[in-house]
Design a protein around this motif. Structure first.
Motif, PDB file in Angstrom:
ATOM      1  N   TRP A  51       0.833  -1.195   0.000  1.00 26.35           N
ATOM      2  CA  TRP A  51       0.000   0.000   0.000  1.00 26.35           C
ATOM      3  C   TRP A  51       0.875   1.256   0.000  1.00 26.35           C
ATOM      4  CZ3 TRP A  51      -4.343   2.252  -1.054  1.00 26.35           C
ATOM      5  CH2 TRP A  51      -4.660   3.478  -0.474  1.00 26.35           C
ATOM      6  N   TRP A  52       1.917   1.254   0.840  1.00 27.28           N
ATOM      7  CA  TRP A  52       2.848   2.384   0.905  1.00 27.28           C
ATOM      8  C   TRP A  52       3.518   2.612  -0.442  1.00 27.28           C
ATOM      9  CZ3 TRP A  52       4.812   6.272   3.762  1.00 27.28           C
ATOM     10  CH2 TRP A  52       4.317   6.410   5.055  1.00 27.28           C
ATOM     11  N   ILE A  53       4.018   1.525  -0.996  1.00 23.67           N
ATOM     12  CA  ILE A  53       4.728   1.634  -2.280  1.00 23.67           C
ATOM     13  C   ILE A  53       3.757   2.075  -3.371  1.00 23.67           C
ATOM     14  CG2 ILE A  53       5.961   0.299  -4.054  1.00 23.67           C
ATOM     15  CD1 ILE A  53       7.004  -1.454  -1.704  1.00 23.67           C
ATOM     16  N   GLY A  54       2.540   1.512  -3.312  1.00 19.13           N
ATOM     17  CA  GLY A  54       1.530   1.865  -4.312  1.00 19.13           C
ATOM     18  C   GLY A  54       1.186   3.345  -4.271  1.00 19.13           C
ATOM     19  N   LEU A 101      11.627  -5.317   2.525  1.00 19.42           N
ATOM     20  CA  LEU A 101      10.375  -5.467   1.785  1.00 19.42           C
ATOM     21  C   LEU A 101      10.454  -6.732   0.945  1.00 19.42           C
ATOM     22  CD1 LEU A 101      10.215  -1.854   0.324  1.00 19.42           C
ATOM     23  CD2 LEU A 101       8.795  -2.733   2.166  1.00 19.42           C
ATOM     24  N   SER A 102       9.391  -7.508   0.954  1.00 17.10           N
ATOM     25  CA  SER A 102       9.384  -8.676   0.075  1.00 17.10           C
ATOM     26  C   SER A 102       9.179  -8.179  -1.357  1.00 17.10           C
ATOM     27  CB  SER A 102       8.274  -9.641   0.472  1.00 17.10           C
ATOM     28  OG  SER A 102       7.023  -9.100   0.104  1.00 17.10           O
ATOM     29  N   ARG A 103       9.705  -8.943  -2.274  1.00 16.91           N
ATOM     30  CA  ARG A 103       9.552  -8.558  -3.690  1.00 16.91           C
ATOM     31  C   ARG A 103       8.067  -8.542  -4.074  1.00 16.91           C
ATOM     32  NH1 ARG A 103      14.833  -9.339  -6.213  1.00 16.91           N
ATOM     33  NH2 ARG A 103      16.155  -8.598  -4.544  1.00 16.91           N
ATOM     34  N   LEU A 148       3.450  -5.790  -6.127  1.00 18.89           N
ATOM     35  CA  LEU A 148       2.031  -5.449  -5.982  1.00 18.89           C
ATOM     36  C   LEU A 148       1.834  -3.937  -5.891  1.00 18.89           C
ATOM     37  CD1 LEU A 148       0.625  -8.118  -3.490  1.00 18.89           C
ATOM     38  CD2 LEU A 148       0.250  -7.954  -5.944  1.00 18.89           C
ATOM     39  N   GLY A 149       2.691  -3.278  -5.135  1.00 14.35           N
ATOM     40  CA  GLY A 149       2.566  -1.826  -4.988  1.00 14.35           C
ATOM     41  C   GLY A 149       2.699  -1.118  -6.320  1.00 14.35           C
ATOM     42  N   THR A 204       5.688 -11.446 -10.071  1.00 13.09           N
ATOM     43  CA  THR A 204       6.309 -11.478  -8.742  1.00 13.09           C
ATOM     44  C   THR A 204       7.480 -12.458  -8.728  1.00 13.09           C
ATOM     45  OG1 THR A 204       4.132 -11.078  -7.842  1.00 13.09           O
ATOM     46  CG2 THR A 204       5.790 -11.776  -6.291  1.00 13.09           C
ATOM     47  N   TRP A 205       7.264 -13.595  -9.331  1.00 16.23           N
ATOM     48  CA  TRP A 205       8.330 -14.612  -9.390  1.00 16.23           C
ATOM     49  C   TRP A 205       9.530 -14.081 -10.180  1.00 16.23           C
ATOM     50  CZ3 TRP A 205      10.216 -17.682 -13.572  1.00 16.23           C
ATOM     51  CH2 TRP A 205      11.020 -18.751 -13.190  1.00 16.23           C
TER      52      TRP A 205
END
Lengths: 307, 286
Positions: free
Chosen positions: B27-30, B117-119, B124-125, B276-277
């Motif tokens: 959400w932050w990144i988005g 942060l996970s990738r 997603l963001g 994502t992968w």
């Protein structure tokens, strides 16, 4: 030395090109300079250590854990990239706050750390200006600030003094030294050797993908037994001293330089230093001072990579 | 100057070594990426392009004063041909390809990379931001079209027209999400994704419309059109007649709308998982 950062038999290849070949090293608290010629594998090793790329073979561990697999470990890491890419539309303060928030700190703590980080890099006056308007040196400083704001245990600095004016260079060099003295594990990559020398005497030298030397510059220099050491003497009787030195087995050559010093070359520095004081006293030759001319980083580097 | 002054020297050692919550950090990144994307210069050019359907609607209002062509038909053609076949793909191309690819090329991705942060959160963001920007541009264009068609022409405002408009909007926005998800994954893996993406969007997606049904079902456009109510299907235009004939001869049975909906949602999920992968495997050399 307690291992904060460890590389175990790390190799990285791109197709058929081996960039880093079977490197192992252990770094603890303090500043370490990562050196190498262009294309030597320095950048690849730096990126391997900082978890930006994965080793083709071997492993890189932070406190015994793999950074690439456990991204939570990035809380312990600060990274200042060489790339000039920044979010130019943000102010320095907005950028730092975002970076600190993404480290998991709440709003109030982020604001406090943001102010502190701006002060740390002497950029408090420009915190509310847009990064797009920053000079090259200021951009370097804001990158440094985001690497340090969360108080990391390990700090990676890729060419940190690029584009800085002399005053800023001195400030940042001093800051890096302080970080090392405060117990942080700081890895500095630079191709400008005098810059590294202002921050640390501890180096890792990579050449043609292999780890060529690791440790204190002087120790490395001393370990190079078969390379001539150049020593300059000041004496009220330079000609007598020159004649005395020329007659010794360990001395390869003697000359008087423009500064009136006697300059001797020896290929067995350790024995030379061990035997010389007693021999001079015995011969009654006065010496005011002497210094080794080539145990600076550049000389060691030139010798090692020039072999 | 003391580097420890005002900071807890043990803070790093005390910090829990787990990544930030995926959804919260996404959400932050988005939110941040959205602010970044709307500042890109391309938003002006893409925004201007999105005026094309509006211009067509203006042309219809100007030229068809006698009401020869119904508003339903114009709306169906605008949504079925102009938006689904061109506009949605274009806007998704502009923002989907760059969602990950651009930040990686520029080098700013390193600031996400070196955080806990996970990738997945990063992907997603960025994807959400790209989809939101694309959706807003498309929605703006659709609203303008609606206004051009209806202002001073309130006679066309009946339940059927409104139902057609709302369903068209939903399908078009869904198309935007699907294409953006596909292009974001492509932008993550390809170094120069523009040409392959154009070939896909305006080559494969366009030409396979005349192929046998089974082949058409492999396109996003087909499923979007299958979801869309199109009054033109019942009129005796030559292409529709040929399509009907071919389906009769080859005993082709088009999928139900719900099947198309599931297919499109599946494409979004699979593209996102794939992206994502790919991002997890991506390495940075800048």
């Amino acid at each position: 030395m307690s291992a904060v950062l460890e590389a175990r038999r790390v190799s990285k290849w791109f197709g058929e090109v081996i960039a880093v070949n079977d490197c192992s090293l252990t770094l603890g608290p303090g500043v370490t300079g990562l050196l190498g010629l262009n294309g030597a594998g320095k950048t690849t090793l730096f990126k391997l250590l900082s978890g930006l790329i994965t080793p083709s073979q071997g492993e890189v561990l932070v406190r015994g854990r793999r950074l690439r697999r456990e991204v939570g470990m990035f809380r312990r890491v600060g990274f200042c990239p060489e790339s000039d890419a920044l979010f130019d539309w943000l102010t320095g303060r907005e950028f730092l706050t975002l970076m600190i928030r993404l480290m998991g700190f709440d709003g109030a703590e982020s604001a406090r750390r943001c102010d502190r980080a701006l002060e740390l890099v002497h950029l408090a006056h420009a915190g509310d200006a847009r990064i797009g308007g920053y000079s090259k040196g200021m951009r370097q400083k804001i990158k440094m600030a985001q690497a340090l704001a969360h108080d990391p245990e390990i700090v990676f600095l890729d060419e940190p003094l690029n584009g800085m004016d002399p005053v800023s260079r001195r400030e940042i060099s001093h800051l890096v030294k302080e970080l090392g003295e405060a117990g942080r594990c700081v890895v500095v990559s630079s191709h400008i050797l005098p810059e590294i020398e202002t921050m640390t005497r501890s180096i890792v030298l990579i050449h043609r993908g292999k780890l060529m030397a690791e440790g204190d510059i002087t120790e490395i220099r001393d370990a190079i037994h078969d390379h001539p050491t150049i020593v300059a003497f000041r004496s009220p009787e330079p000609r007598r001293l020159a004649s005395f030195l020329a007659g010794r087995d360990l001395v390869l050559g003697v000359e008087l330089d423009d500064l009136g010093r006697v300059v001797a070359r020896t290929d067995h520095a350790v024995n030379f230093y061990r035997e010389l004081p007693a021999a001079l006293i015995e011969a009654g030759i006065p010496v005011d001072e002497f210094q080794t001319l080539d145990d600076d980083l550049q000389s060691v580097f030139d010798y090692l990579v020039g072999q | 100057m003391n580097v420890n002054a005002g900071l807890n020297p043990d803070a790093a050692a005390d910090a829990p070594d787990r990544p930030l919550n995926v959804l919260a950090s996404a959400w932050w990144i988005g939110a941040f990426s959205f602010r970044e994307m709307i500042r890109r210069k391309r938003i002006v050019s893409v925004g201007l392009l999105m005026l094309l359907p509006v211009i067509l609607a203006v042309a219809w209002r100007t030229l068809d004063r006698d009401g020869v062509i119904s508003a339903d038909l114009i709306l169906a053609n605008l949504s079925g041909m102009v938006y689904v076949h061109a506009m949605v793909a274009l806007v998704s191309l502009a923002f989907g390809l760059s969602a990950i690819g651009e930040t990686a090329d520029e080098g700013t991705i390193i600031y996400y990379w070196t955080r806990p942060l996970s990738r997945t959160a990063i992907y997603l963001g960025r994807l959400w931001a790209a989809q939101t920007v694309s959706a807003l541009l498309v929605a703006g264009s659709l609203v303008l079209c609606f206004l051009v068609m209806t202002v001073g022409n309130f006679g066309i405002l009946n339940l059927d027209f409104l139902r057609l408009y709302v369903s068209a909007c939903l399908v078009i926005l869904l198309g935007g999400f699907v294409y953006t998800a596909i292009f974001a994954a492509a932008g993550t893996v390809l170094r120069r994704p523009m040409l392959p993406a154009i070939l896909y969007a305006f080559g494969w997606e366009a030409i396979s419309g005349n192929a046998p049904l089974k082949l058409q079902e492999l396109t996003v456009v087909f499923h979007l059109r299958n979801l869309m109510h199109n009054p033109a299907r019942s009129v005796d235009s030559m292409p529709n007649l040929l399509q009907e004939l071919r389906q009769m001869v080859m005993r082709e049975v088009p999928p139900e709308p719900w099947q198309s909906l599931l297919t499109l949602l599946g494409v979004i999920v699979v593209s996102t998982l794939l992206g994502t992968w790919l991002l997890r495997r991506k390495e940075i050399f800048r």
